[in-house]
Design an enzyme around this catalytic site. Structure first.
Site, short mmCIF file in Angstrom:
data_model
loop_
_atom_site.label_atom_id
_atom_site.label_comp_id
_atom_site.label_asym_id
_atom_site.label_seq_id
_atom_site.Cartn_x
_atom_site.Cartn_y
_atom_site.Cartn_z
N GLU A 122 -97.54 49.17 -78.19
CA GLU A 122 -98.36 48.35 -76.95
C GLU A 122 -99.36 49.70 -75.96
O GLU A 122 -100.51 49.62 -76.09
CB GLU A 122 -97.95 47.28 -75.77
N THR A 142 -62.98 49.73 -106.44
CA THR A 142 -62.83 50.29 -105.10
C THR A 142 -62.90 50.18 -103.86
O THR A 142 -62.46 49.31 -102.86
CB THR A 142 -61.63 51.59 -105.18
#
Length: 343
Positions: A61, A277
């Site tokens: 903004e 793993t």
């Protein structure tokens, strides 16, 4: 007054919101959300556009307002993808900046979830600014990973693997190139590019020497994930990963702590592409949110399963998933799923 209906939303505001979402994507992913803003004149003309360029820079903004002459925003409408903030951090409150500029109306999408930063819409309404909400779902989708980090304190984790129909990730001798076909492998590269970071274990680095780059045909500047290597073994000086364009990050065995550290550095999404793993460790710890699985129409047999022990001892402890997508990729099948908590 504040509202959440859509009857009073003009065509110009709807168009501006679509444009604001495009602008938001110009900004980087990181600690702060991607936000875009469009300032409209009272008759619906675009006066200025802005977006957030990263931590410490003006919010969307304010970036848009900075492109206007003093007084030019008086009576205008600010259309923004996220509720204007209401706190002072590295920058001041956007709600105050809009008030001081004389904006008469604010249309925003997603609500700000922050305890300190929320409340901008209420502050504007109390000051007499008309506040409406539009496309809230689209606004939240735009910053879904950032919102996930705000809720959990860690990145959203996608665990990926490729397997044969009998659940093997490699042949008995460990060879695995290639279980899947070129279409599935091309999809993996797009997935890499869509994530902020990519994770493997040191075992994968030592065995396969992967590059972990996103290579998309016809795209020279595809976004690259940050490679993160979990484990305690040294990475060879000549490893391909050491030439990665994003550099290299190492991580220890405490997965949850490492994820929180990644989030603190602006990583919103992590793609786990290591072997069984590492994938199993994430699942076992309850830190896998999404799954991308490639099923190849082949049989391998043997001990090299795609997933190791994940803490399931009885059928009552099974980890149920919700399938969100099924797609044929060449000869292979893509299965995307999430944990039930993600639904």
């Amino acid at each position: 007054m504040a509202g959440n209906g859509t009857a009073s939303i003009s065509a110009a505001e709807r168009s501006a919101m679509a444009r604001a979402r495009e602008l938001a994507l110009l900004g980087p992913r990181g600690v702060n959300p991607q936000v875009g803003a469009v300032i409209l004149s009272p008759d619906g003309r675009v006066l200025a556009e802005g977006w957030h360029r990263g931590a410490g820079t003006p919010h969307a903004e304010v970036d848009a307002l900075s492109k206007l002459a003093p007084g030019e925003a008086r009576g205008a409408t600010a259309v923004v993808t996220l509720e204007p903030c209401n706190h002072t951090g590295r920058t001041g409150p956007c709600a105050v900046a809009l008030l001081e500029a004389g904006v008469a109306r604010v249309v925003h999408a997603a609500a700000d979830p922050g305890e300190a930063s929320s409340g901008g819409a209420a502050r504007l309404a109390v000051a007499g600014v008309e506040v409406e909400r539009l496309d809230e779902a689209e606004g939240e989708a735009l910053i879904a990973d950032w919102l996930f980090v705000q809720r959990t304190g860690r990145p959203r984790v996608t665990v990926k693997w490729a397997q044969s129909l009998d659940g093997r990730a490699a042949a008995a001798d460990g060879s695995s190139r290639w279980i899947t076909g070129p279409e599935a492998r091309a999809h993996v590269h797009r997935e890499r590019s869509a994530h902020d970071a990519i994770a493997v274990g040191t075992g994968t680095v030592l065995a396969d020497d992967p590059k972990l780059t996103a290579r998309i045909p016809g795209v020279d500047d595809a976004p690259q994930p940050l490679p993160v290597v979990f484990g305690e073994r040294d990475i060879p000086a000549a490893a391909a990963l050491r030439a990665h364009p994003r550099g290299l990050r190492t991580a220890g065995r405490d997965i949850e702590a490492e994820l929180r550290a990644l989030a603190a550095d602006g990583i919103q999404s992590l793609y786990v592409e290591g072997g069984p793993t590492l994938a199993s460790a994430f699942i076992r710890a309850g830190l896998a949110d999404r799954f991308t699985i490639y099923l190849a129409p082949t049989l391998l047999g043997g001990p090299r399963t795609a997933i190791d022990a994940i803490g399931v001892g009885t059928i009552d402890e099974q980890r149920r998933l919700a399938v969100t997508r099924l797609e044929q990729l060449g000869r292979d099948l893509l299965v995307e799923a999430t944990t039930e908590s993600e639904q």
